[in-house]
Write an enzyme that holds these catalytic residues in place. Structure first.
Site, PDB file in Angstrom:
ATOM      1  N   GLY A 150      -3.759  -4.550  10.482  1.00 38.32           N
ATOM      2  CA  GLY A 150      -4.075  -3.268  11.106  1.00 38.32           C
ATOM      3  C   GLY A 150      -4.332  -2.215  10.032  1.00 38.32           C
ATOM      4  O   GLY A 150      -4.327  -2.503   8.839  1.00 38.32           O
ATOM      5  N   ASN A 204       0.853  -1.192   0.000  1.00 43.70           N
ATOM      6  CA  ASN A 204       0.000   0.000   0.000  1.00 43.70           C
ATOM      7  C   ASN A 204       0.883   1.234   0.000  1.00 43.70           C
ATOM      8  O   ASN A 204       2.004   1.205   0.512  1.00 43.70           O
ATOM      9  CB  ASN A 204      -0.868  -0.001   1.269  1.00 43.70           C
ATOM     10  CG  ASN A 204      -1.760   1.229   1.369  1.00 43.70           C
ATOM     11  OD1 ASN A 204      -2.421   1.606   0.402  1.00 43.70           O
ATOM     12  ND2 ASN A 204      -1.758   1.868   2.518  1.00 43.70           N
ATOM     13  N   THR A 205       0.372   2.307  -0.586  1.00 46.93           N
ATOM     14  CA  THR A 205       1.055   3.588  -0.453  1.00 46.93           C
ATOM     15  C   THR A 205       0.161   4.548   0.316  1.00 46.93           C
ATOM     16  O   THR A 205      -1.052   4.613   0.089  1.00 46.93           O
ATOM     17  CB  THR A 205       1.479   4.149  -1.832  1.00 46.93           C
ATOM     18  OG1 THR A 205       2.127   5.403  -1.618  1.00 46.93           O
ATOM     19  CG2 THR A 205       0.329   4.301  -2.804  1.00 46.93           C
ATOM     20  N   HIS A 206       0.780   5.255   1.272  1.00 48.34           N
ATOM     21  CA  HIS A 206       0.018   6.103   2.197  1.00 48.34           C
ATOM     22  C   HIS A 206       0.636   7.502   2.227  1.00 48.34           C
ATOM     23  O   HIS A 206       1.868   7.632   2.300  1.00 48.34           O
ATOM     24  CB  HIS A 206       0.050   5.470   3.601  1.00 48.34           C
ATOM     25  CG  HIS A 206      -0.710   6.270   4.605  1.00 48.34           C
ATOM     26  ND1 HIS A 206      -2.085   6.284   4.642  1.00 48.34           N
ATOM     27  CD2 HIS A 206      -0.300   7.118   5.575  1.00 48.34           C
ATOM     28  CE1 HIS A 206      -2.483   7.093   5.611  1.00 48.34           C
ATOM     29  NE2 HIS A 206      -1.416   7.611   6.192  1.00 48.34           N
TER      30      HIS A 206
HETATM   31  C1  GAR Z   1      -2.418   8.733  -2.749  1.00 44.53           C
HETATM   32  O1  GAR Z   1      -1.834   9.887  -2.205  1.00 44.53           O
HETATM   33  C2  GAR Z   1      -2.442   7.622  -1.711  1.00 44.53           C
HETATM   34  O2  GAR Z   1      -1.372   7.658  -0.819  1.00 44.53           O
HETATM   35  C3  GAR Z   1      -3.724   7.924  -1.001  1.00 44.53           C
HETATM   36  O3  GAR Z   1      -4.623   8.268  -2.016  1.00 44.53           O
HETATM   37  C4  GAR Z   1      -3.899   8.925  -3.050  1.00 44.53           C
HETATM   38  C5  GAR Z   1      -4.309   8.318  -4.363  1.00 44.53           C
HETATM   39  O4  GAR Z   1      -3.883   9.093  -5.434  1.00 44.53           O
HETATM   40  N1  GAR Z   1      -4.158   6.796  -0.232  1.00 44.53           N
HETATM   41  C6  GAR Z   1      -4.633   6.887   0.994  1.00 44.53           C
HETATM   42  O5  GAR Z   1      -4.864   7.953   1.551  1.00 44.53           O
HETATM   43  C7  GAR Z   1      -4.912   5.562   1.661  1.00 44.53           C
HETATM   44  N2  GAR Z   1      -5.086   5.724   3.065  1.00 44.53           N
HETATM   45  P1  GAR Z   1      -4.055   8.574  -6.935  1.00 44.53           P
HETATM   46  O6  GAR Z   1      -5.470   7.996  -7.061  1.00 44.53           O
HETATM   47  O7  GAR Z   1      -3.867   9.798  -7.781  1.00 44.53           O
HETATM   48  O8  GAR Z   1      -3.011   7.530  -7.168  1.00 44.53           O
END
Ligand code: GAR
Length: 218
Positions: free
Chosen positions: A154, A118-120
């Site tokens: 988690g 995942n990327t956060h």
């Molecule tokens: C990203 O910044 C990612 O980290 C976040 O949504 C965005 C998606 O951008 N995810 C979260 O906040 C998960 N908790 P994108 O649709 O342009 O790739």
């Protein structure tokens, strides 16, 4: 836990999205015409909703897509099992949550734990959850950033693969969440591409909370 034995050729990726899909696009651009060099190729894109730009990007790239909506299932567990089955159909080596705004359940983790990343948009373990950028701004931090990590049971708590740092300036007011998020995403896209490429090309080992990149057994 070591990375699964690679399938022949570039690693197979399933990417999950919920929104604009710019992280997905960064992966598509990096893979370009050279999945062998990058070490991975996207075999399908899944989403928890239809009508999003992320799915349009996948279709434009000629990729198969699937949508698995919570509201189409009687329980959250049934949704989770359907998402796991929909993903498994494409036999991924790695699954990437790139802006996928759902917490997966037991069935999904049983199938893809240890190969689901995942990327956060914050420096975990600070500011997990759906509003990482807003929460960091409200706390008054001077630096924030993004984290690519393995998913465990988690909320944004799994072993960390890579992090990128972004400065918060005086100009970043509470109303400026979108602008700060954009600056984070510029770093995040590069970080995600680099992390996925290295996991796919070099293999990895997860020991407790530590992720070791590089050939398993070396
Ligand atoms: C990203 O910044 C990612 O980290 C976040 O949504 C965005 C998606 O951008 N995810 C979260 O906040 C998960 N908790 P994108 O649709 O342009 O790739």
């Amino acid at each position: 836990m070591a990375s699964p034995p690679p399938s022949a050729g570039p690693a197979r990726l399933v990417v999950l999205v919920s929104g604009s899909g710019t992280n997905l696009q960064a992966l598509l651009d990096a893979i370009g015409d050279g999945p062998e060099g990058f070490g991975a190729r996207i075999v399908a894109v899944g989403a928890d909703r239809s009508g999003i730009v992320g799915l349009e990007r996948a279709e434009r790239a000629g990729l198969p897509t699937f949508v698995c909506r919570v509201k189409d299932h009687a329980t959250r567990e049934e949704w989770d099992a359907a998402l796991a089955a929909g993903t498994a159909r494409f036999r991924p080596d790695l699954v990437v949550s790139a802006g996928f705004m759902k917490i997966v359940g037991k069935e999904f983790l049983a199938r893809f734990g240890g190969r689901f990343i995942n990327t956060h948009p914050a420096l975990l373990p600070s500011f997990p959850g759906a509003h990482g950028v807003r929460d960091a701004l409200a706390y008054g931090v001077k630096v924030t950033g993004c984290t690519v990590h393995f998913v465990d049971d988690g909320v944004d708590t799994g072993p960390i693969i890579a992090q990128g740092v972004v400065e918060v300036t005086e100009e970043d007011t509470a109303e400026g969440e979108a602008a700060l998020h954009e600056r984070i995403k510029e770093i995040e896209r590069k970080l995600l591409v680099e992390a996925v490429g290295r996991l796919a090309r070099d293999g990895y080992r997860i020991e407790g909370r530590k992720v070791h990149l590089g050939h398993v057994g070396e």
